[in-house]
Design a protein around this motif. Structure first.
Motif, PDB file in Angstrom:
ATOM      1  N   MET A 107       0.846  -1.176   0.000  1.00  0.00           N
ATOM      2  CA  MET A 107       0.000   0.000   0.000  1.00  0.00           C
ATOM      3  C   MET A 107       0.890   1.236   0.000  1.00  0.00           C
ATOM      4  N   TRP A 108       0.492   2.231  -0.784  1.00  0.00           N
ATOM      5  CA  TRP A 108       1.200   3.507  -0.851  1.00  0.00           C
ATOM      6  C   TRP A 108       0.268   4.631  -0.428  1.00  0.00           C
ATOM      7  N   ILE A 109       0.821   5.561   0.333  1.00  0.00           N
ATOM      8  CA  ILE A 109       0.088   6.736   0.799  1.00  0.00           C
ATOM      9  C   ILE A 109       0.839   7.964   0.304  1.00  0.00           C
ATOM     10  N   GLY A 110       0.130   8.859  -0.336  1.00  0.00           N
ATOM     11  CA  GLY A 110       0.736  10.100  -0.796  1.00  0.00           C
ATOM     12  C   GLY A 110       0.005  11.285  -0.204  1.00  0.00           C
ATOM     13  N   THR A 111       0.771  12.253   0.273  1.00  0.00           N
ATOM     14  CA  THR A 111       0.177  13.489   0.776  1.00  0.00           C
ATOM     15  C   THR A 111       0.819  14.667   0.073  1.00  0.00           C
ATOM     16  N   CYS A 112       0.066  15.726  -0.026  1.00  0.00           N
ATOM     17  CA  CYS A 112       0.555  16.911  -0.721  1.00  0.00           C
ATOM     18  C   CYS A 112      -0.037  18.141  -0.050  1.00  0.00           C
ATOM     19  N   GLU A 113       0.813  19.128   0.215  1.00  0.00           N
ATOM     20  CA  GLU A 113       0.363  20.420   0.735  1.00  0.00           C
ATOM     21  C   GLU A 113       0.648  21.465  -0.325  1.00  0.00           C
ATOM     22  N   LEU A 114      -0.404  22.143  -0.762  1.00  0.00           N
ATOM     23  CA  LEU A 114      -0.294  23.166  -1.789  1.00  0.00           C
ATOM     24  C   LEU A 114      -0.472  24.534  -1.136  1.00  0.00           C
ATOM     25  N   ASP A 115       0.587  25.318  -1.104  1.00  0.00           N
ATOM     26  CA  ASP A 115       0.549  26.661  -0.524  1.00  0.00           C
ATOM     27  C   ASP A 115       0.104  27.617  -1.630  1.00  0.00           C
ATOM     28  N   VAL A 116      -1.012  28.292  -1.401  1.00  0.00           N
ATOM     29  CA  VAL A 116      -1.665  29.058  -2.456  1.00  0.00           C
ATOM     30  C   VAL A 116      -1.843  30.512  -2.026  1.00  0.00           C
ATOM     31  N   ILE A 171     -11.419  19.414  -6.835  1.00  0.00           N
ATOM     32  CA  ILE A 171     -10.381  18.398  -6.635  1.00  0.00           C
ATOM     33  C   ILE A 171     -11.012  17.108  -6.128  1.00  0.00           C
ATOM     34  N   ARG A 172     -11.891  17.226  -5.141  1.00  0.00           N
ATOM     35  CA  ARG A 172     -12.539  16.041  -4.562  1.00  0.00           C
ATOM     36  C   ARG A 172     -13.367  15.307  -5.623  1.00  0.00           C
ATOM     37  N   ARG A 173     -14.109  16.060  -6.411  1.00  0.00           N
ATOM     38  CA  ARG A 173     -14.986  15.467  -7.423  1.00  0.00           C
ATOM     39  C   ARG A 173     -14.183  14.833  -8.569  1.00  0.00           C
ATOM     40  N   LYS A 174     -13.161  15.517  -9.021  1.00  0.00           N
ATOM     41  CA  LYS A 174     -12.409  15.049 -10.185  1.00  0.00           C
ATOM     42  C   LYS A 174     -11.537  13.838  -9.864  1.00  0.00           C
ATOM     43  N   PHE A 175     -10.934  13.803  -8.669  1.00  0.00           N
ATOM     44  CA  PHE A 175      -9.974  12.760  -8.356  1.00  0.00           C
ATOM     45  C   PHE A 175     -10.471  11.763  -7.307  1.00  0.00           C
ATOM     46  N   ASP A 176     -11.586  12.039  -6.661  1.00  0.00           N
ATOM     47  CA  ASP A 176     -12.148  11.170  -5.619  1.00  0.00           C
ATOM     48  C   ASP A 176     -11.105  10.860  -4.547  1.00  0.00           C
ATOM     49  N   ILE A 177     -10.518  11.935  -3.990  1.00  0.00           N
ATOM     50  CA  ILE A 177      -9.496  11.823  -2.953  1.00  0.00           C
ATOM     51  C   ILE A 177      -9.868  12.718  -1.779  1.00  0.00           C
ATOM     52  N   SER A 178      -9.153  12.563  -0.689  1.00  0.00           N
ATOM     53  CA  SER A 178      -9.363  13.408   0.484  1.00  0.00           C
ATOM     54  C   SER A 178      -8.681  14.746   0.255  1.00  0.00           C
ATOM     55  N   VAL A 179      -9.389  15.820   0.542  1.00  0.00           N
ATOM     56  CA  VAL A 179      -8.850  17.163   0.336  1.00  0.00           C
ATOM     57  C   VAL A 179      -9.516  18.124   1.314  1.00  0.00           C
ATOM     58  N   ALA A 180      -8.723  19.088   1.826  1.00  0.00           N
ATOM     59  CA  ALA A 180      -9.260  20.071   2.767  1.00  0.00           C
ATOM     60  C   ALA A 180      -8.337  21.279   2.829  1.00  0.00           C
ATOM     61  N   GLU A 181      -8.898  22.398   3.249  1.00  0.00           N
ATOM     62  CA  GLU A 181      -8.082  23.558   3.581  1.00  0.00           C
ATOM     63  C   GLU A 181      -7.468  23.274   4.950  1.00  0.00           C
ATOM     64  N   VAL A 182      -6.143  23.287   5.046  1.00  0.00           N
ATOM     65  CA  VAL A 182      -5.494  22.829   6.268  1.00  0.00           C
ATOM     66  C   VAL A 182      -4.690  23.898   7.009  1.00  0.00           C
ATOM     67  N   ASP A 183      -4.494  25.063   6.423  1.00  0.00           N
ATOM     68  CA  ASP A 183      -3.712  26.094   7.114  1.00  0.00           C
ATOM     69  C   ASP A 183      -4.073  27.470   6.562  1.00  0.00           C
ATOM     70  N   HIS A 184      -3.694  28.499   7.295  1.00  0.00           N
ATOM     71  CA  HIS A 184      -3.942  29.908   6.949  1.00  0.00           C
ATOM     72  C   HIS A 184      -5.438  30.202   6.797  1.00  0.00           C
ATOM     73  N   ARG A 185      -6.257  29.552   7.607  1.00  0.00           N
ATOM     74  CA  ARG A 185      -7.702  29.767   7.500  1.00  0.00           C
ATOM     75  C   ARG A 185      -8.123  31.158   7.930  1.00  0.00           C
ATOM     76  N   ASP A 186      -7.286  31.846   8.712  1.00  0.00           N
ATOM     77  CA  ASP A 186      -7.645  33.181   9.188  1.00  0.00           C
ATOM     78  C   ASP A 186      -7.060  34.295   8.315  1.00  0.00           C
ATOM     79  N   VAL A 236      -0.169   6.938  -7.250  1.00  0.00           N
ATOM     80  CA  VAL A 236      -0.178   8.009  -6.245  1.00  0.00           C
ATOM     81  C   VAL A 236       0.547   9.235  -6.783  1.00  0.00           C
ATOM     82  N   VAL A 237       1.706   9.040  -7.384  1.00  0.00           N
ATOM     83  CA  VAL A 237       2.490  10.151  -7.939  1.00  0.00           C
ATOM     84  C   VAL A 237       1.708  10.843  -9.059  1.00  0.00           C
ATOM     85  N   GLU A 238       1.092  10.075  -9.944  1.00  0.00           N
ATOM     86  CA  GLU A 238       0.323  10.643 -11.048  1.00  0.00           C
ATOM     87  C   GLU A 238      -0.839  11.496 -10.544  1.00  0.00           C
ATOM     88  N   VAL A 239      -1.561  10.995  -9.561  1.00  0.00           N
ATOM     89  CA  VAL A 239      -2.719  11.733  -9.034  1.00  0.00           C
ATOM     90  C   VAL A 239      -2.267  13.044  -8.386  1.00  0.00           C
TER      91      VAL A 239
END
Length: 98
Positions: A1-10, A32-47, A66-69
């Motif tokens: 099993m492979w797990i990939g995580t990604c943080e996108l600073d925007v 992102i959630r609809r197109k790739f059917d993956i877990s996604v959330a805003e995780v930082d700088h919410r304020d 995982v890398v491709e997605v």
């Protein structure tokens, strides 16, 4: 099993309030959630109204998938003209690493 995580600073474009920020970030997260059917959330700088970090995670039996997605998610976010992708931090773990 492979797990990939990604943080996108925007950096958000012409946004002057948290309400305007939500009107940009929520549809992007939903796309992102609809197109790739993956877990996604805003995780930082919410304020902060012009910055956000979007976190995504993928689980697969194949590392290449995982890398491709995660690469496709990065391209999708970068293609949106209302945001500027400042940085991307990706990590890949196998179940043997845990």
């Amino acid at each position: 099993m492979w797990i990939g995580t990604c943080e996108l600073d925007v950096l958000l474009g012409d946004v002057h309030s948290l309400k305007q920020k939500r009107s940009v970030v929520r549809p992007l997260v939903a796309e992102i959630r609809r197109k790739f059917d993956i877990s996604v959330a805003e995780v930082d700088h919410r304020d902060l109204h012009r910055r956000t970090v979007i976190g995504v995670s993928v689980v697969s039996g194949d590392r290449e998938h995982v890398v491709e997605v995660l690469d496709a998610v990065e391209r999708l976010v970068a293609s949106h003209p209302e945001v500027q992708l400042l940085s991307v931090r990706s990590r890949y773990l196998s179940s043997e690493d845990l």
